[in-house]
Design an enzyme around this catalytic site. Structure first.
Site, PDB file in Angstrom:
ATOM      1  N   GLY A   1      20.941  41.850  37.660  1.00 35.31           N
ATOM      2  CA  GLY A   1      21.047  41.341  36.294  1.00 35.31           C
ATOM      3  C   GLY A   1      21.755  42.324  35.386  1.00 35.31           C
ATOM      4  O   GLY A   1      22.135  43.421  35.796  1.00 35.31           O
TER       5      GLY A   1
ATOM      6  N   ASP B   1      27.706  40.275  43.313  1.00 36.48           N
ATOM      7  CA  ASP B   1      27.405  40.218  41.879  1.00 36.48           C
ATOM      8  C   ASP B   1      28.556  40.737  41.034  1.00 36.48           C
ATOM      9  O   ASP B   1      28.477  40.712  39.800  1.00 36.48           O
ATOM     10  CB  ASP B   1      26.120  41.007  41.566  1.00 36.48           C
ATOM     11  CG  ASP B   1      26.200  42.450  42.017  1.00 36.48           C
ATOM     12  OD1 ASP B   1      26.286  42.670  43.242  1.00 36.48           O
ATOM     13  OD2 ASP B   1      26.195  43.362  41.175  1.00 36.48           O
TER      14      ASP B   1
ATOM     15  N   GLY C   1      21.823  45.046  33.439  1.00 29.63           N
ATOM     16  CA  GLY C   1      20.920  46.167  33.232  1.00 29.63           C
ATOM     17  C   GLY C   1      21.286  47.054  32.069  1.00 29.63           C
ATOM     18  O   GLY C   1      20.489  47.900  31.653  1.00 29.63           O
ATOM     19  N   ARG C   2      22.492  46.883  31.545  1.00 32.54           N
ATOM     20  CA  ARG C   2      22.905  47.701  30.390  1.00 32.54           C
ATOM     21  C   ARG C   2      23.903  46.966  29.506  1.00 32.54           C
ATOM     22  O   ARG C   2      24.597  47.590  28.697  1.00 32.54           O
ATOM     23  CB  ARG C   2      23.515  49.004  30.869  1.00 32.54           C
ATOM     24  CG  ARG C   2      24.684  48.795  31.822  1.00 32.54           C
ATOM     25  CD  ARG C   2      25.289  50.091  32.210  1.00 32.54           C
ATOM     26  NE  ARG C   2      26.305  49.868  33.232  1.00 32.54           N
ATOM     27  CZ  ARG C   2      27.208  50.771  33.578  1.00 32.54           C
ATOM     28  NH1 ARG C   2      27.219  51.929  32.975  1.00 32.54           N
ATOM     29  NH2 ARG C   2      28.080  50.506  34.512  1.00 32.54           N
TER      30      ARG C   2
ATOM     31  N   ARG D   1      28.511  34.941  37.840  1.00 36.09           N
ATOM     32  CA  ARG D   1      28.895  35.589  39.083  1.00 36.09           C
ATOM     33  C   ARG D   1      28.458  34.768  40.288  1.00 36.09           C
ATOM     34  O   ARG D   1      27.578  33.917  40.189  1.00 36.09           O
ATOM     35  CB  ARG D   1      28.243  36.986  39.134  1.00 36.09           C
ATOM     36  CG  ARG D   1      28.568  37.837  37.896  1.00 36.09           C
ATOM     37  CD  ARG D   1      27.425  38.797  37.588  1.00 36.09           C
ATOM     38  NE  ARG D   1      27.614  39.473  36.305  1.00 36.09           N
ATOM     39  CZ  ARG D   1      28.284  40.608  36.151  1.00 36.09           C
ATOM     40  NH1 ARG D   1      28.811  41.209  37.207  1.00 36.09           N
ATOM     41  NH2 ARG D   1      28.411  41.154  34.969  1.00 36.09           N
TER      42      ARG D   1
ATOM     43  N   ASP E   1      34.009  43.850  36.300  1.00 37.94           N
ATOM     44  CA  ASP E   1      33.200  45.018  36.670  1.00 37.94           C
ATOM     45  C   ASP E   1      34.016  46.136  37.302  1.00 37.94           C
ATOM     46  O   ASP E   1      34.154  46.232  38.522  1.00 37.94           O
ATOM     47  CB  ASP E   1      32.047  44.618  37.595  1.00 37.94           C
ATOM     48  CG  ASP E   1      30.965  43.877  36.846  1.00 37.94           C
ATOM     49  OD1 ASP E   1      30.905  44.000  35.612  1.00 37.94           O
ATOM     50  OD2 ASP E   1      30.182  43.169  37.486  1.00 37.94           O
TER      51      ASP E   1
ATOM     52  N   LYS F   1      28.717  46.356  26.579  1.00 36.74           N
ATOM     53  CA  LYS F   1      28.282  47.195  27.701  1.00 36.74           C
ATOM     54  C   LYS F   1      27.763  48.535  27.185  1.00 36.74           C
ATOM     55  O   LYS F   1      28.405  49.183  26.356  1.00 36.74           O
ATOM     56  CB  LYS F   1      29.460  47.415  28.652  1.00 36.74           C
ATOM     57  CG  LYS F   1      29.080  47.991  30.000  1.00 36.74           C
ATOM     58  CD  LYS F   1      30.251  47.894  30.952  1.00 36.74           C
ATOM     59  CE  LYS F   1      29.873  48.366  32.348  1.00 36.74           C
ATOM     60  NZ  LYS F   1      30.992  48.203  33.300  1.00 36.74           N
TER      61      LYS F   1
ATOM     62  N   GLY G   1      20.193  51.916  30.859  1.00 32.70           N
ATOM     63  CA  GLY G   1      20.800  50.910  29.997  1.00 32.70           C
ATOM     64  C   GLY G   1      22.017  51.382  29.228  1.00 32.70           C
ATOM     65  O   GLY G   1      22.535  50.655  28.382  1.00 32.70           O
TER      66      GLY G   1
ATOM     67  N   ARG H   1      33.436  44.033  25.987  1.00 36.25           N
ATOM     68  CA  ARG H   1      34.266  43.411  27.019  1.00 36.25           C
ATOM     69  C   ARG H   1      34.400  41.912  26.763  1.00 36.25           C
ATOM     70  O   ARG H   1      33.459  41.261  26.317  1.00 36.25           O
ATOM     71  CB  ARG H   1      33.609  43.648  28.386  1.00 36.25           C
ATOM     72  CG  ARG H   1      34.350  43.040  29.551  1.00 36.25           C
ATOM     73  CD  ARG H   1      33.771  43.522  30.865  1.00 36.25           C
ATOM     74  NE  ARG H   1      32.456  42.980  31.158  1.00 36.25           N
ATOM     75  CZ  ARG H   1      31.717  43.370  32.198  1.00 36.25           C
ATOM     76  NH1 ARG H   1      32.150  44.330  32.989  1.00 36.25           N
ATOM     77  NH2 ARG H   1      30.539  42.817  32.422  1.00 36.25           N
TER      78      ARG H   1
END
Length: 481
Positions: A82, A243, A84-85, A175, A253, A105, A118, A168
């Site tokens: 998931g 992911d 996470g940050r 995903r 990513d 992000k 995070g 971003r």
């Protein structure tokens, strides 16, 4: 901004709403004004970009949220993952009326952070900011970024580093791993979720006889095209977990990515990739594997009246599109880079021979194509230990071109061969200066990479045009960010 808030309409089991946690002492890093204008940011919003890109300002039209998903990482089931940050802080319409995600992000811990803090650090934020910009300018579908901010707050990694945030943008943050999580943990949501994915991102598939099969085929084809384009410019993603691939075939990513310099197909650009799973040469097969995993998660969506085995065969048939689509786009792209006619039966083999020379001689991938484009054959020959091999290639190459429209082929080469890529040592210099609060090199690279196919003698530096000398250690990159 013109909001088109869609994701919050899904089941709340698919996300967690929370506000970002701003960093201490947030300050301007770099702002992509051209992109902000494409996203229809008002003058007031552009003036407030530092507040928006540092989590100090959110929007009442869209409650920020962290998505939950799962995935296979380095080929192994990793369970629940998931955001996470990161937080999805808005979905807005650009000038083309396309819905674009704004994803912040480094916005603090979420329920999906696992052992993470995070946060994001300045070096990784700069690398992602420049990489997304570079790929978009190269014509490769990718996330992009409106801007990033630095801070005075320290974030612990291998050492204490400056915290940063990146805003971003992407056409999609859904995903392959979203389907894995739903199928594993909330299977009752799969049908509605898939339907929304089709409505939002592939509405033309709604009119197909079997919309899910049409949707799956489109995802397979777009992913194949994206990876073919990566291969043609020498881009290695570095962490092609399920992911880290989305359903629209746009690059997402950026971790330990790299643009290949000396042509080493087995180059490991992520020093955490101990088995070499995600090398440049492995990317096409990994894309195929990831899609196979994803299609298995569509198995429960059997239409009424379908036999299970027939549904399985039809889903497998969707995947059969991958290899021919990839090979066709790669073949056409390589012929264009070589300045050879794609209809000639020897063109592709000639291109592969050139690549074998680059590999055996350890020549720079980008620079060698530019030299070929500029007909600097002597420079290429002088770099070869096996001169005879190059001379045999050149004879075949010129023979194929001899009776063709060479002016048209040369023009195609100019559109296919970038003069500038984001080499790791270029990014590293920008990072080192930025860590001293000097963002001038980020700005220079942003300008240079905006027009990668155009010679920019005023902006370029000698180190932009080739790899570091053999006796200088290459810049190594990890997943730590």
């Amino acid at each position: 901004m013109l909001f088109n808030s869609r994701y919050p309409a899904l089941s709340p089991k698919l996300y967690h709403q929370q506000m970002p946690l701003p960093l201490i002492g947030a300050k301007a890093g770099h702002f992509n004004q051209v992109l902000a204008e494409e996203l229809q940011w008002s003058a007031e919003e552009q003036a407030a970009w530092v507040e928006i890109c540092s989590g100090q300002r959110t929007f009442s039209e869209f409650p920020p949220l962290a998505m939950v998903y799962a995935g296979h990482q380095f080929g192994q089931w990793a369970g629940q993952l998931g955001d996470g940050r990161g937080l999805l802080i808005a979905q807005i319409l650009d000038k083309k009326q396309q819905t674009i995600d704004l994803h912040l992000k480094g916005a603090g811990q979420t329920p999906y952070s696992r052992m993470g803090d995070g946060r994001a650090v300045l070096r990784s934020v700069i690398r992602e900011y420049l990489a997304g910009h570079a790929l978009n300018a190269l014509g490769i579908p990718s996330s992009n970024a409106v801007g990033f901010t630095s801070s005075t707050q320290g974030v612990q990694r291998e050492k204490l580093e400056l915290g940063a945030m990146l805003l971003r943008t992407s056409d999609c943050h859904i995903r392959l791993g979203h389907f894995e999580w739903i199928n594993q943990y909330q299977a009752d949501l799969l049908a509605d979720f898939t339907q929304k994915c089709i409505e939002w991102h592939y509405p033309e598939c709604l009119h197909a006889e079997q919309p899910i099969l049409a949707f799956a085929t489109q995802v397979v084809q777009r992913t194949a095209i994206m990876i073919a384009k990566w291969q043609l410019v020498g881009f290695a993603h570095g962490v092609m977990n399920t992911d880290n691939l989305n359903i629209t075939g746009s690059t997402l990513d950026f971790g330990p990515y790299g643009f290949m310099e000396r042509f080493r197909p087995n180059w490991i650009n992520n020093h955490s990739d101990y088995q070499g799973r995600y090398t440049y040469q492995q990317q096409p097969s990994i894309g195929h594997w990831n899609l196979w995993i994803w299609l298995n998660n569509l198995m429960p969506l059997i239409p009424e009246g379908y036999e299970k085995e027939q549904w399985k065969e039809d889903l497998t048939a969707c995947l059969s599109h991958y290899e021919p689509i990839f090979l066709e786009h790669y073949r056409l792209g390589l012929c264009q880079k070589m300045g050879l006619p794609d209809f000639h039966q020897e063109s592709f083999d000639c291109g592969m021979l050139f690549l074998r020379i680059l590999q055996s001689e350890q020549l720079d991938y980008t620079q060698s194509f530019i030299r070929l484009q500029n007909k600097e054959y002597q420079l290429l020959l002088d770099d070869c230990l096996d001169r005879r091999q190059f001379e045999q290639f050149l004879q075949q190459y010129q023979s194929i071109r001899e009776h063709q429209d060479q002016a048209a082929l040369d023009q195609a080469m100019q559109q296919a061969n970038p003069r500038y890529i984001l080499r790791n040592h270029m990014a590293q210099r920008a990072i080192e200066l930025a860590e001293r609060n000097d963002f001038s090199e980020v700005d220079r690279l942003f300008s240079l990479l905006s027009q990668p196919f155009t010679k920019q003698p005023v902006v370029e530096r000698a180190e932009d045009l080739g790899p570091l000398p053999n006796d200088v250690p290459e810049v190594m990159v990890s997943c730590s960010s």
